[in-house]
Design an enzyme around this catalytic site. Structure first.
Site, PDB file in Angstrom:
ATOM      1  N   LEU A 167       0.852  -1.195   0.000  1.00 30.45           N
ATOM      2  CA  LEU A 167       0.000   0.000   0.000  1.00 30.45           C
ATOM      3  C   LEU A 167       0.888   1.245   0.000  1.00 30.45           C
ATOM      4  CD1 LEU A 167      -3.218   0.199   0.558  1.00 30.45           C
ATOM      5  CD2 LEU A 167      -2.511   1.144   2.752  1.00 30.45           C
ATOM      6  N   HIS A 168       0.667   2.159  -0.914  1.00 28.72           N
ATOM      7  CA  HIS A 168       1.473   3.382  -0.858  1.00 28.72           C
ATOM      8  C   HIS A 168       0.825   4.601  -1.477  1.00 28.72           C
ATOM      9  CE1 HIS A 168       2.300   2.231  -5.022  1.00 28.72           C
ATOM     10  NE2 HIS A 168       2.683   3.467  -5.209  1.00 28.72           N
ATOM     11  N   ARG A 169      -0.352   4.466  -2.087  1.00 24.34           N
ATOM     12  CA  ARG A 169      -0.927   5.611  -2.796  1.00 24.34           C
ATOM     13  C   ARG A 169      -1.199   6.764  -1.837  1.00 24.34           C
ATOM     14  NH1 ARG A 169      -0.594   3.161  -7.310  1.00 24.34           N
ATOM     15  NH2 ARG A 169       0.549   5.030  -7.801  1.00 24.34           N
ATOM     16  N   ASP A 182      -2.577  -1.516  -3.678  1.00 28.67           N
ATOM     17  CA  ASP A 182      -3.057  -0.353  -4.439  1.00 28.67           C
ATOM     18  C   ASP A 182      -2.031   0.022  -5.508  1.00 28.67           C
ATOM     19  OD1 ASP A 182      -1.021   0.808  -2.973  1.00 28.67           O
ATOM     20  OD2 ASP A 182      -2.278   2.337  -2.025  1.00 28.67           O
TER      21      ASP A 182
END
Ligand code: UD1
Ligand code: UDP
Length: 361
Positions: free
Chosen positions: A202-204, A276
């Site tokens: 997850l990094h958005r 994501d």
């Protein structure tokens, strides 16, 4: 022909990894790294693993707000491009490095080639969507990775068809080339068994604000009551988790970002991946690993349309419900695995061939 290839982040390095050596063979190539990603595990490790040559320029721009980061890149890139005077600039994807590279070149009237053109999530809250639209509009060569992106450009946005080339995605070439090297032993290192864990990334920007991240991690904590989870955290995400003491349950293994060989080995052997990431959606499909997307939309809709990847959204209830349902019904996972997809290799060679033709003109 002299080509300047400009990039700056983990996915750009991976997705350009097959193109860079080919461009070196056929053209006079200048490699320019903006330095947007700079930590060893987000940057140098991929040069080592994918055996990429050193860059000719590393601009050390680093982190900052969008304006600071992009602005600094524009100033530094202009100096290099004025000095090197290339005939063409190549950029990949949708990051601030992609935008800065394309914008600097186009202001200097250097033709831009955009690899991975035409992807659209139709969600302008994403910084990447803004970057993609702007870069496509100032590019002369638009290399579309799939039919949806080709149609976005030619039908929806009315780009002249002679500028748009449907070539496929270089990430498939990178993935197939590196497949033999995928590390299977990493499973033992984390005491994981094939098919008995979820890989999670997850990094958005939209998912790493404190409230949004807490909601998704809470869902993951709930899911981890049923199955082990491996979570190689992007450094942006790690920072928010640590600064806010977000609780992570014991059945979730939180690690640093992994190298490509380790990551792809762990992806191959996972029951499914929750992410994501843009790049991982395509890699999961190619490796036949079900992919649950922690977003409301995606620029990689083909796999969602055929049922290979699922859009999960970002709300606790929906994430837990869909994932638990899959965990309790193995036949649903098997159904997804049975959906066949075409594996289109060869984007790298097509791009090089198209650029060579331009050289002759
Ligand atoms: C960027 C891209 C995103 C892409 C992602 C790939 C933009 C707008 N976003 O997001 O499209 O999916 O890269 O991973 O260009 N950090 C480090 N070390 C690093 C790099 C980042 O510690 O080497 C930390 C810093 O705290 C930094 C934060 O991560 O502020 C965010 O980095 P940044 O490059 O701004 O955006 P990404 O989230 O990496
Ligand atoms: N990746 C990796 N190690 C990790 C997480 C991802 O090597 O710990 C690779 C992954 O295989 C893919 C790319 O990084 O090729 C995706 O990068 P990211 O998710 O950061 O960016 P995006 O694709 O969303 O722009």
């Amino acid at each position: 022909m002299k080509i300047a290839t400009i990039f700056g982040t983990r996915p750009e390095i991976i997705k350009l990894s097959t193109l860079i050596p080919q461009l070196d063979k056929e053209f006079d190539q200048v490699l320019i790294h903006t330095g947007q990603h700079y930590s060893y595990k987000m940057d140098k490790i991929f040069f080592e693993e994918l055996r990429l040559r050193d860059c000719d320029y590393t601009l050390n721009i680093g982190s900052g707000t969008h304006a600071q980061q992009t602005g600094k890149m524009l100033m530094e890139l202009e100096k290099v491009l004025l000095y090197e005077n290339p005939d063409m600039v190549i950029v990949q994807g949708d990051t601030n490095s992609t935008l800065a590279g394309a914008l600097t070149a186009s202001k200097l009237q250097i033709p831009v080639a955009h690899v991975e053109a035409g992807c659209r999530s139709f969600d302008r809250r994403m910084p990447e969507e803004i970057n993609r639209i702007l870069v496509d509009n100032i590019s002369e060569y638009l290399f579309a990775p799939d039919e949806n992106s080709y149609k976005n450009l030619t039908c929806l946005e009315c780009f002249p068809p002679e500028k748009v080339y449907l070539v496929g995605n270089t990430s498939v070439d990178a993935c197939m080339r590196a497949k033999q090297l995928f590390n299977q032993e990493t499973l033992n290192y984390y005491s994981l068994e094939k098919g008995k864990y979820i890989l999670f990334t997850l990094h958005r920007q939209e998912n790493t604000n404190i409230e949004g991240l807490k909601e998704i991690i809470n869902a993951l904590n709930e899911i981890s009551k049923q199955i082990k989870v491996l979570f190689p955290a992007h450094l942006r995400t790690r920072k928010v988790i640590e600064e806010n003491n977000i609780k992570i349950e014991d059945n979730i293994i939180l690690t640093d970002p992994l190298g490509y060989k380790d990551f792809m080995g762990l992806l191959t052997n996972s029951k499914f991946v929750m992410t994501d990431s843009g790049g991982i959606q395509e890699e999961a499909a190619v490796l036949n690993v079900p992919c649950l997307i922690l977003r409301d939309n995606t620029e990689w809709m083909y796999y969602v349309e055929i049922g290979k990847n699922l859009l999960l959204g970002t709300h606790f209830d929906k994430i837990v419900e869909i994932v638990n349902n899959l965990l309790e019904n193995d036949e649903k996972v098997t159904e997804i695995e049975k959906i066949e997809i075409p594996i289109n290799q060869g984007a790298t060679e097509l791009i090089v061939a198209i650029l060579k033709k331009q050289e002759i003109k």
